[in-house]
Every structure is written in C-alpha cells, then in structure tokens.
Design a protein around this motif. Structure first.
Motif, PDB file in Angstrom:
ATOM      1  N   SER A  33       0.847  -1.196   0.000  1.00 19.56           N
ATOM      2  CA  SER A  33       0.000   0.000   0.000  1.00 19.56           C
ATOM      3  C   SER A  33       0.882   1.246   0.000  1.00 19.56           C
ATOM      4  O   SER A  33       1.588   1.523   0.978  1.00 19.56           O
ATOM      5  CB  SER A  33      -0.897  -0.010   1.238  1.00 19.56           C
ATOM      6  N   ALA A  34       0.813   2.011  -1.093  1.00 16.92           N
ATOM      7  CA  ALA A  34       1.630   3.232  -1.206  1.00 16.92           C
ATOM      8  C   ALA A  34       1.245   4.237  -0.120  1.00 16.92           C
ATOM      9  O   ALA A  34       2.108   4.909   0.455  1.00 16.92           O
ATOM     10  CB  ALA A  34       1.445   3.850  -2.595  1.00 16.92           C
ATOM     11  N   ALA A  66      10.316   0.703  -7.412  1.00 13.09           N
ATOM     12  CA  ALA A  66       9.121   1.566  -7.381  1.00 13.09           C
ATOM     13  C   ALA A  66       8.885   2.089  -5.959  1.00 13.09           C
ATOM     14  O   ALA A  66       8.487   3.236  -5.757  1.00 13.09           O
ATOM     15  CB  ALA A  66       7.896   0.800  -7.874  1.00 13.09           C
ATOM     16  N   ILE A  67       9.164   1.238  -4.978  1.00 14.49           N
ATOM     17  CA  ILE A  67       9.026   1.666  -3.574  1.00 14.49           C
ATOM     18  C   ILE A  67      10.106   2.696  -3.244  1.00 14.49           C
ATOM     19  O   ILE A  67       9.857   3.695  -2.573  1.00 14.49           O
ATOM     20  CB  ILE A  67       9.127   0.432  -2.650  1.00 14.49           C
ATOM     21  N   LEU A  70       9.048   5.977  -4.684  1.00 17.91           N
ATOM     22  CA  LEU A  70       8.024   6.596  -3.833  1.00 17.91           C
ATOM     23  C   LEU A  70       8.687   7.302  -2.640  1.00 17.91           C
ATOM     24  O   LEU A  70       8.376   8.457  -2.317  1.00 17.91           O
ATOM     25  CB  LEU A  70       7.071   5.487  -3.354  1.00 17.91           C
ATOM     26  N   LEU A  71       9.647   6.619  -2.026  1.00 19.74           N
ATOM     27  CA  LEU A  71      10.323   7.207  -0.863  1.00 19.74           C
ATOM     28  C   LEU A  71      11.227   8.365  -1.271  1.00 19.74           C
ATOM     29  O   LEU A  71      11.327   9.366  -0.559  1.00 19.74           O
ATOM     30  CB  LEU A  71      11.105   6.119  -0.114  1.00 19.74           C
ATOM     31  N   ALA A  72      11.860   8.253  -2.440  1.00 19.23           N
ATOM     32  CA  ALA A  72      12.717   9.339  -2.934  1.00 19.23           C
ATOM     33  C   ALA A  72      11.886  10.615  -3.072  1.00 19.23           C
ATOM     34  O   ALA A  72      12.322  11.705  -2.698  1.00 19.23           O
ATOM     35  CB  ALA A  72      13.343   8.956  -4.274  1.00 19.23           C
ATOM     36  N   ARG A  73      10.658  10.460  -3.614  1.00 26.25           N
ATOM     37  CA  ARG A  73       9.800  11.632  -3.807  1.00 26.25           C
ATOM     38  C   ARG A  73       9.420  12.277  -2.478  1.00 26.25           C
ATOM     39  O   ARG A  73       9.132  13.462  -2.407  1.00 26.25           O
ATOM     40  CB  ARG A  73       8.526  11.240  -4.572  1.00 26.25           C
ATOM     41  N   ILE A 278       8.910   1.470   8.313  1.00 27.93           N
ATOM     42  CA  ILE A 278       8.334   2.179   7.157  1.00 27.93           C
ATOM     43  C   ILE A 278       7.483   1.225   6.305  1.00 27.93           C
ATOM     44  O   ILE A 278       6.384   1.574   5.888  1.00 27.93           O
ATOM     45  CB  ILE A 278       9.454   2.777   6.258  1.00 27.93           C
ATOM     46  N   VAL A 279       8.003   0.023   6.036  1.00 31.24           N
ATOM     47  CA  VAL A 279       7.326  -0.843   5.058  1.00 31.24           C
ATOM     48  C   VAL A 279       6.687  -2.113   5.626  1.00 31.24           C
ATOM     49  O   VAL A 279       5.890  -2.763   4.943  1.00 31.24           O
ATOM     50  CB  VAL A 279       8.303  -1.266   3.919  1.00 31.24           C
TER      51      VAL A 279
END
Ligand SMILES: *Cc1c(COP(=O)(O)O)cnc(C)c1O
Length: 418
Positions: A33-34, A66-67, A70-73, A278-279
């Motif tokens: 789940s993002a 991809a995860i 998401l975290l980089a952003r 976090i994940v």
C-alpha cells in the motif's frame, strides 16, 4: 497502522479489492500500500522535524525500485549494504549525497562504485575495512567520507539473529579501537572522518536500548572532537519495531523525542536508518489454499506460497497474522498453515486458530512488507511471486511473476560435457 481493511466482508488494499488483483496476476502475490508507506515515512520524518536530520530508508527491508522511487519523492535518503542496493537507490532517484553505505563486508569494487557516485558516507565496520577504503580512495584521488560503526555492547532484547550490538556479534568496532582509528585519520589525505554510527538490532520494542547506545556514542563523540576532528553526522541506525501480534513498540514520536533529548548537546545532524517501521505493515502476501488434510493428530492447510517466498516464520519463528480475504462466519479450528516445499520448516503458522478453510480460499499473510520478498529465493525451483503496488483506486505490477525462462536463464550445460 495500515490501509488493508474489510469492506462488506472482503479485504481491500486502499480502494482496490484484493480479489481484483488476484484475478489479474494470480497467487501468490505481494501487495503493498503506497498510502501506508507514505504515511509511515512522513510520521517518522516529522517526528525529527525539530532537529537537523536525514532519514535514510534501509533499502534491504524492501528494495523494489518503485518503492524506492516513492520514498525518494518524499525526500528519503538510503541506507545501503551492497553495490546492488547502490544501483537500485540511484536508479530510483535517491540523490547520492543522501546515501550511507553500511555492512561488514564491502568489497573494493563496491567502495569504488560508491565513491564515484559521491555518497554521503561509508559506515565502516572494521579497521581492515578502513585501510581498504583508504586504498580505494587513493586510487581515485578522492577523500572518502566515513563514520565508524561502533559496537556499544547493549542488548536490544530482540531475536538473537537480529541482535547486532552485542560484543559477540560480528558488527561494528569496539569503542577503544574506534577512538584510536579516528585519531589516525585526522588530516588523512584519503579518509575524511565526518560521522559516528551504531545500529544495535531490529524489531526493538522499547526506547531504552537506543538511549543506552546513544549515551555510549555521546562519550565517544566528545572524545573524538577533542582531537580537533569535526564530526557532523550521528547515525543512530534503524531497528524500531512494529506490531506483528501484540507487541507495543514506541510510536516514532516517542522514539524521536528520547533520541533528540539525549543528542541535543552535540549539535550533530542525526541520521536514522528505519526499514521495517516504514514498510513492514504496508505489505501482505496473498496465497491460495491448495489442499487441506487431516492425519488424526493435526490438520494442515497447504497453501501455494512457501518459505522461499516469505522466510520469516521459518528463520526467526516470526509471527504473522493470517486472515481470509473473504470474511468467514461460523466455526474456527486449529491448523498448521504450510507451504509445498520439502522441508518441515516450511510453515507460516503452527497451531493457529483460523476459520474453517477449503480449497481455493484466499489468505492474507499480514505485515509482510519488510524482509519478505527481498529474502525470497528459487528454492525447489519455485518461481518468485510478483509484487503489486496499490495507490488509491489503482494498482501497478512493480515486479512481474518470474517465468520458467527466468528460472533457467543463467544456467548452461557445457558443450561436449558428458
Ligand atoms: C537492517 C539495518 C537497518 C534497518 O533495520 P530495521 O530494523 O528494518 O529498521 C538499519 N541499519 C543497518 C545498518 C541495518 O543493517
């Protein structure tokens, strides 16, 4: 917390029914789940907002690009432990100057790649490693920024396999040796001491071991700066635990407040390396019941996922909650949930009270977002499952299911060999 919940008796990830994902990609499948990941990152990051800090997500917990993107952003840096993780972090767009490199066995090739990329610092774990880092830096005409990872000898009171800060563990450098090593690197042409690091273990459910470790680090920090070495980064590692069953880990805010209170005199930039928190609760492994059988002694539920897909129960006796994808009324029974692999250690739950299950039922193995897919293998020549990322009412396959072609791609039978 997480965004997996029942709506009208059916399990959803955010706004997407789990069954819809299964009908598109089959089982077993990892679903993330993002929204849960973003929320966890923000809460953690904001807990440290009062001080200069950098959150370097521990890539090994879940390293799908991809995860990482998401975290980089969200502004995350990365804590990496290999050249492979360096490549992933860079590909995902994590800036090199937000990457720290941990691990007891870095190779010269990995050091070279990280130096060329321009990472923030190396967390060095032995005096031998420091010497090799100096050689590699010298060959590139660079100065390698580093922290020494010290072993503060505190007991995090977690599973022995994920305890890392005791004298008997392979990690870190004893305090006295570390202090001597810092002294030698003052004004060194190829080594640049800028930080101090510790990581004492994983799945910690109380703040006191972190505070105990920090007290040790403070004493070392003060001694090192007394030599005229200007340390900047105090890296507290990762390790904050999550709820798998009935644990009561401190919320990030409480963890942050305890660390900040203890560290504030040092005017250091704090580095944190959270992974699991976090994940961990942001992912589930969905599996299908293949068969059930009873031997007069026990009832077994045989599912299509196995220890090669999620090894935590087998490796750490870890508990994962298991729930049906479609809620079931009626009776419950005590069963072992096991995989198809030819090992008695291949189980997800033993003597677990679950609704009565039958062939074709879908189960969700909860809290599988950390140390799940990343520890998977092809044991028994099983094809690794796909990974799916849900964001709101959309879902994306972020790693496809492996094929027989993938399985055999790297092997060859030598020509003229028997
Ligand atoms: C594994 C690891 C982490 C992350 O640990 P979590 O328990 O997932 O937060 C952080 N730093 C280092 C050096 C690690 O080895």
């Amino acid at each position: 917390m997480h965004y997996f919940q029942y709506k009208n008796g059916e399990l959803f990830c955010e706004e997407v029914p789990v069954k819809e994902i299964v009908s598109s990609v089959g089982t077993p499948v990892y679903i993330y789940s993002a929204r849960t990941i973003s929320r966890h990152f923000r809460v953690f990051d904001e807990a440290f907002s009062g001080v200069s800090h950098l959150v370097c997500y521990s890539v090994k917990a879940n390293s799908n690009v991809a995860i990482l993107r998401l975290l980089a952003r969200l502004g995350a840096g990365a804590d990496i432990v290999s050249g492979g993780e360096l490549a992933r972090a860079l590909k995902a767009g994590i800036p090199a100057d937000k990457i720290v490199f941990s691990g007891v066995g870095k190779t010269p090739e990995e050091m070279k790649a990280a130096l060329e990329a321009g990472i923030l610092m190396f967390n060095v774990e032995s005096l031998d490693e420091l010497e090799v880092l100096s050689e590699v830096a010298s060959s590139l005409g660079k100065r390698a920024p580093f922290a020494l990872r010290v072993n503060p000898n505190v007991d995090p009171k977690t599973h022995p396999y994920i305890t890392t800060g005791l004298k008997k563990n392979k990690f870190g450098i004893p305090e006295e040796q570390a202090i001597e090593a810092y002294k030698k690197t003052k004004d060194h042409p190829f080594l640049y001491p800028i930080g101090l690091d510790a990581h004492i273990g994983s799945q910690l459910t109380s703040v006191s071991p972190f505070v105990d470790a920090l007290k040790r680090l403070k004493a070392i920090w003060e001694e090192v700066i007394s030599f005229g070495i200007e340390l900047k980064y105090l890296d507290m590692g990762g390790g904050l635990g999550i709820v798998y069953r009935d644990e009561e880990p401190p919320p990030p805010k409480e963890y942050a407040e305890a660390l900040i209170r203890e560290a504030k005199e040092l005017s250091a930039t704090l580095i944190l390396e959270p992974g699991r928190v976090i994940v961990g609760n942001a992912g589930v492994l969905i599996t299908k019941v293949l068969y059930t059988k009873e031997n007069g002694f026990k009832k077994f539920v045989i599912v299509d996922a196995a220890m090669n897909d999620l090894i935590r129960p087998s490796l750490y006796q870890a508990y994962h909650e298991i729930i049906p994808v479609e809620e079931k009324d009626g009776g419950k029974e005590v069963v072992d949930v096991v995989g198809p692999i030819c090992e008695s250690g291949d189980f997800f739950a033993r003597e677990r009270k679950l609704p009565v299950l039958k062939r074709g039922d879908l189960l969700a193995i909860m809290s599988a977002g950390a140390y799940g897919f990343v520890m998977s293998s092809n044991y028994n020549s099983r094809l690794r499952p796909p990974e799916v990322l849900v964001d709101g009412d959309k879902f994306y396959v972020i790693r496809r299911r492996e094929s027989i072609f993938d399985l055999l791609a790297l092997e060859s039978i030598p020509v003229n060999y028997v």
